[in-house]
Design a protein around this motif. Structure first.
Motif, PDB file in Angstrom:
ATOM      1  N   ALA A  24      46.766  39.394  38.429  1.00 25.36           N
ATOM      2  CA  ALA A  24      47.844  38.557  38.941  1.00 25.36           C
ATOM      3  C   ALA A  24      48.629  39.244  40.051  1.00 25.36           C
ATOM      4  O   ALA A  24      49.420  38.596  40.743  1.00 25.36           O
ATOM      5  CB  ALA A  24      48.798  38.168  37.805  1.00 25.36           C
ATOM      6  N   ARG A  25      48.427  40.555  40.221  1.00 26.77           N
ATOM      7  CA  ARG A  25      49.140  41.312  41.253  1.00 26.77           C
ATOM      8  C   ARG A  25      48.095  41.967  42.159  1.00 26.77           C
ATOM      9  O   ARG A  25      47.605  43.053  41.887  1.00 26.77           O
ATOM     10  CB  ARG A  25      50.058  42.357  40.620  1.00 26.77           C
ATOM     11  N   LEU A  27      46.693  43.561  45.593  1.00 28.24           N
ATOM     12  CA  LEU A  27      46.925  44.278  46.840  1.00 28.24           C
ATOM     13  C   LEU A  27      45.685  44.088  47.694  1.00 28.24           C
ATOM     14  O   LEU A  27      44.568  44.264  47.210  1.00 28.24           O
ATOM     15  CB  LEU A  27      47.161  45.769  46.573  1.00 28.24           C
ATOM     16  N   GLU A  44      50.590  40.560  46.173  1.00 27.49           N
ATOM     17  CA  GLU A  44      51.891  41.225  46.049  1.00 27.49           C
ATOM     18  C   GLU A  44      52.088  42.203  47.201  1.00 27.49           C
ATOM     19  O   GLU A  44      53.222  42.533  47.561  1.00 27.49           O
ATOM     20  CB  GLU A  44      52.038  41.921  44.691  1.00 27.49           C
ATOM     21  N   GLY A  86      53.551  48.802  44.199  1.00 23.52           N
ATOM     22  CA  GLY A  86      53.845  47.480  43.653  1.00 23.52           C
ATOM     23  C   GLY A  86      53.135  47.190  42.339  1.00 23.52           C
ATOM     24  O   GLY A  86      53.131  46.054  41.876  1.00 23.52           O
ATOM     25  N   ARG A  87      52.503  48.203  41.767  1.00 25.08           N
ATOM     26  CA  ARG A  87      51.769  48.091  40.505  1.00 25.08           C
ATOM     27  C   ARG A  87      50.700  46.991  40.562  1.00 25.08           C
ATOM     28  O   ARG A  87      50.630  46.132  39.677  1.00 25.08           O
ATOM     29  CB  ARG A  87      52.717  47.844  39.332  1.00 25.08           C
ATOM     30  N   PRO A  88      49.832  47.014  41.587  1.00 23.10           N
ATOM     31  CA  PRO A  88      48.760  46.015  41.646  1.00 23.10           C
ATOM     32  C   PRO A  88      47.776  46.205  40.503  1.00 23.10           C
ATOM     33  O   PRO A  88      47.556  47.332  40.028  1.00 23.10           O
ATOM     34  CB  PRO A  88      48.093  46.290  43.001  1.00 23.10           C
ATOM     35  N   ASP A  89      47.206  45.093  40.056  1.00 20.76           N
ATOM     36  CA  ASP A  89      46.147  45.192  39.045  1.00 20.76           C
ATOM     37  C   ASP A  89      44.779  44.881  39.638  1.00 20.76           C
ATOM     38  O   ASP A  89      43.786  44.823  38.920  1.00 20.76           O
ATOM     39  CB  ASP A  89      46.445  44.309  37.834  1.00 20.76           C
TER      40      ASP A  89
END
Length: 291
Positions: A24-25, A27, A44, A86-89
């Motif tokens: 959901a995140r 980059l 994000e 940004g803590r991308p997953d």
């Protein structure tokens, strides 16, 4: 992972990116992020390449909402901590062949993949634009995105309009180039660029520079560029290119009298609506030039 929540995607390196739930995140490299946004996936964050600077290149960002999408920077400014702030997953990158993540130092890319799943889409010269678009569409679907209604219809209409315009008597010669400065230009070899091959397939008279050094571009002076006698110039509008209107060489001015200029991003967004917009701009210029 459970059957209900597991997510995976096989990228163009043949590697499987997987997570225990749908990411959901995201980059993304700017080209990929802008394309995914056209499918309703808001990244994000985005990052650029060594050609980019401290601010995102508006030629590449399409309709991305830059007020809410964090730009991480480009080139030497990119390290793993910056990319992951940004803590991308999920990270979505592009490659021009051989699987190397474009815009990232190989060591940075290696350490990034140790921390987060990475998907790489190949946008290189060996791919057709349709194939690249299909891959982005498949990735977007896996992330919960969907195409804009009627986007495919708009693209089909734009293709047919350009095909018709190219058949008209007096259809102009077209040159694609990237201004390098007051002395030189980089003239694209059309067969090396997927989006330019689409124009050729639709009947546009793309002019190739003479054989010589340079795989994708031929470096020429403005007199040589003018000698190609373009009726339309597809001009690179990325931030690393010199604006064409800033070129004052009198030889170019004389040869280019009446030549129409179409903005061209050599790192195109690969959504149907973005491709349709570009084809419509070329069609406008061809129709005007043909009278």
């Amino acid at each position: 992972m459970t059957e209900q929540s597991a997510w995976s995607f096989a990228d163009d390196r043949g590697q499987l990116a997987a997570a225990d739930r749908r990411p959901a995140r995201v980059l993304a490299y700017v080209q990929a992020g802008a394309t995914l946004w056209d499918y309703g996936i808001r990244p994000e964050g985005i990052f650029g390449s060594g050609h980019d600077g401290a601010e995102p290149d508006r030629a590449k960002t399409g309709t991305l909402p830059l007020d809410t999408v964090d730009y991480r920077g480009a080139g030497d400014a990119l390290d793993v901590d910056t990319l992951l702030r940004g803590r991308p997953d999920l990270v979505v990158a592009v490659s021009y062949g051989h699987g190397q993540l474009y815009g990232l130092d190989p060591d940075t890319a290696k350490h990034l993949e140790e921390r987060v799943p990475v998907v790489v889409i190949d946008v290189g010269q060996a791919r057709t634009l349709d194939r690249v678009a299909e891959r982005f569409a498949a990735l977007a679907r896996s992330l919960g995105g969907a195409p804009v209604p009627d986007a495919s219809g708009e693209l089909h209409a734009a293709r047919e309009r350009l095909r018709t315009a190219a058949r008209a008597p007096g259809a102009p010669r077209v040159v694609a180039l990237s201004p390098a400065g007051p002395e030189q230009a980089y003239v694209a070899r059309p067969q090396m660029w997927p989006e330019l091959r689409v124009l050729a397939e639709l009947g546009i008279g793309l002019v190739s520079p003479t054989d010589g050094a340079g795989v994708n571009w031929a470096t020429v002076d403005w007199a040589e560029a003018a000698a190609l006698e373009p009726g339309i110039v597809l001009a690179d509008i990325r931030s690393n290119a010199v604006p064409l209107h800033g070129i004052t060489d009198p030889v170019w001015g004389a040869a280019g009298r009446g030549a129409r200029t179409v903005p061209w991003n050599p790192e195109p967004l690969c959504s149907p609506q973005a491709h349709a917009r570009f084809l419509a701009l070329v069609a406008d210029a061809v129709e005007e030039a043909a009278g």
